[in-house]
Design a protein around this motif. Sequence first.
Motif, short mmCIF file in Angstrom:
data_model
loop_
_atom_site.label_atom_id
_atom_site.label_comp_id
_atom_site.label_asym_id
_atom_site.label_seq_id
_atom_site.Cartn_x
_atom_site.Cartn_y
_atom_site.Cartn_z
N MET A 179 1.00 -1.29 0.08
CA MET A 179 0.02 0.13 -0.07
C MET A 179 0.96 1.22 0.23
SD MET A 179 -3.08 1.35 2.77
CE MET A 179 -1.86 1.85 3.63
N LYS A 180 0.68 2.21 -0.82
CA LYS A 180 1.21 3.54 -0.99
C LYS A 180 -0.11 4.78 -0.13
CE LYS A 180 4.15 1.91 -3.87
NZ LYS A 180 4.33 2.59 -5.42
N ALA A 181 0.80 5.16 0.19
CA ALA A 181 0.87 6.26 1.81
C ALA A 181 0.78 7.56 0.96
CB ALA A 181 0.57 6.02 2.28
N CYS A 182 -0.16 8.79 1.06
CA CYS A 182 0.49 10.35 1.12
C CYS A 182 0.17 11.19 2.31
CB CYS A 182 -0.09 10.45 -0.41
SG CYS A 182 0.42 12.34 -0.44
N TYR A 183 1.04 11.93 2.75
CA TYR A 183 0.42 12.54 3.58
C TYR A 183 0.50 14.02 3.39
CZ TYR A 183 1.04 8.46 6.22
OH TYR A 183 0.68 6.65 6.54
N ASP A 184 1.64 14.43 2.71
CA ASP A 184 1.81 16.13 2.06
C ASP A 184 0.24 16.67 0.76
OD1 ASP A 184 3.20 17.98 1.39
OD2 ASP A 184 4.32 16.67 0.49
N PHE A 185 0.02 17.17 1.53
CA PHE A 185 -1.39 17.32 0.69
C PHE A 185 -1.37 18.85 1.28
CE2 PHE A 185 -3.23 13.47 0.75
CZ PHE A 185 -3.29 12.60 -0.67
N GLU A 186 -1.44 20.45 0.22
CA GLU A 186 -2.06 21.17 0.42
C GLU A 186 -3.27 21.41 0.21
OE1 GLU A 186 -0.62 25.53 -2.04
OE2 GLU A 186 -0.64 23.47 -3.19
N ILE A 187 -3.46 22.06 2.05
CA ILE A 187 -4.58 22.94 1.98
C ILE A 187 -5.19 23.99 2.05
CG2 ILE A 187 -6.28 22.69 4.05
CD1 ILE A 187 -4.53 20.97 5.87
N GLY A 188 -5.96 23.81 0.38
CA GLY A 188 -6.46 25.08 -0.31
C GLY A 188 -8.53 24.62 0.01
N ILE A 189 -8.59 25.44 -0.56
CA ILE A 189 -10.39 25.00 -0.87
C ILE A 189 -10.80 26.98 -1.53
CG2 ILE A 189 -10.81 24.17 0.70
CD1 ILE A 189 -12.05 25.90 2.18
N ASP A 190 -11.47 27.28 -1.90
CA ASP A 190 -11.95 28.17 -3.31
C ASP A 190 -13.22 28.39 -1.88
OD1 ASP A 190 -12.92 29.81 -4.97
OD2 ASP A 190 -12.64 28.98 -6.84
N GLN A 191 -12.73 29.59 -1.71
CA GLN A 191 -14.34 30.46 -0.98
C GLN A 191 -15.56 30.51 -1.67
OE1 GLN A 191 -14.73 34.20 -1.02
NE2 GLN A 191 -16.89 34.06 -0.34
#
Length: 214
Positions: free
Chosen positions: A1-13
């Motif tokens: 299993m491959k894992a990713c924790y490096d997500f950029e948190i950004g949302i469009d209001q």
Amino acid sequence: MKACYDFEIGIDQQKIFERLNLIAGSSHYQYFLDAYEELLKEFESLVKPEGYYQLKINGLGKAFHTDFELPTHAVFCLITLGEAVSRRSTEMFRENDSFKGLLLDAMANQLLFDLSEKFYQQIREDIYQNSGFGLTRRYSPGDEGICLSYQKDILDHLSETLKQKIAVTKRYMYKPSKTLGYVYGADQSFDCRLKDHDCSRCQQLSCSFRKRTN
């Protein structure tokens, strides 16, 4: 299993306000905007995005979807924001701050949807560019008549250690609730899509995330 924790948190209001029908110029718009700005910093501390995927021999077959009769392999995927953001939204409703609870929930839904699209680029690079398997579009339990019970199958095909973080209820819903599970067909004879999701094929016509097309 491959894992990713490096997500950029950004949302469009703007996207969130459109989906909640919060229109600029309305009598309470400034209140909505102030509430959003107030929640934004807390939101960023609440979400803990994690993504997982695993390439395996395709044992799903056409019982899962007719398109899965051909691929030799399947990529099982899951992405979650963690429990804290859902718990905080529920607390807000209990504290009679229903608008902020609704807004926080909408922010989480938007982020989860956006991150799943970005996650595909990493999966595509690994599975297609590095391993030579072309990928189909995304197939999700609950869409196109795919039984919701496959939510459990997706989790079962990933690492057992993941079940310490994510569970499946008796009604086959994920816990934490801000979690998506889905599958790609994979085959070395397939080409690979640049984008993984086709809104025109989705049966949820009223979905607020449905992309507008001419």
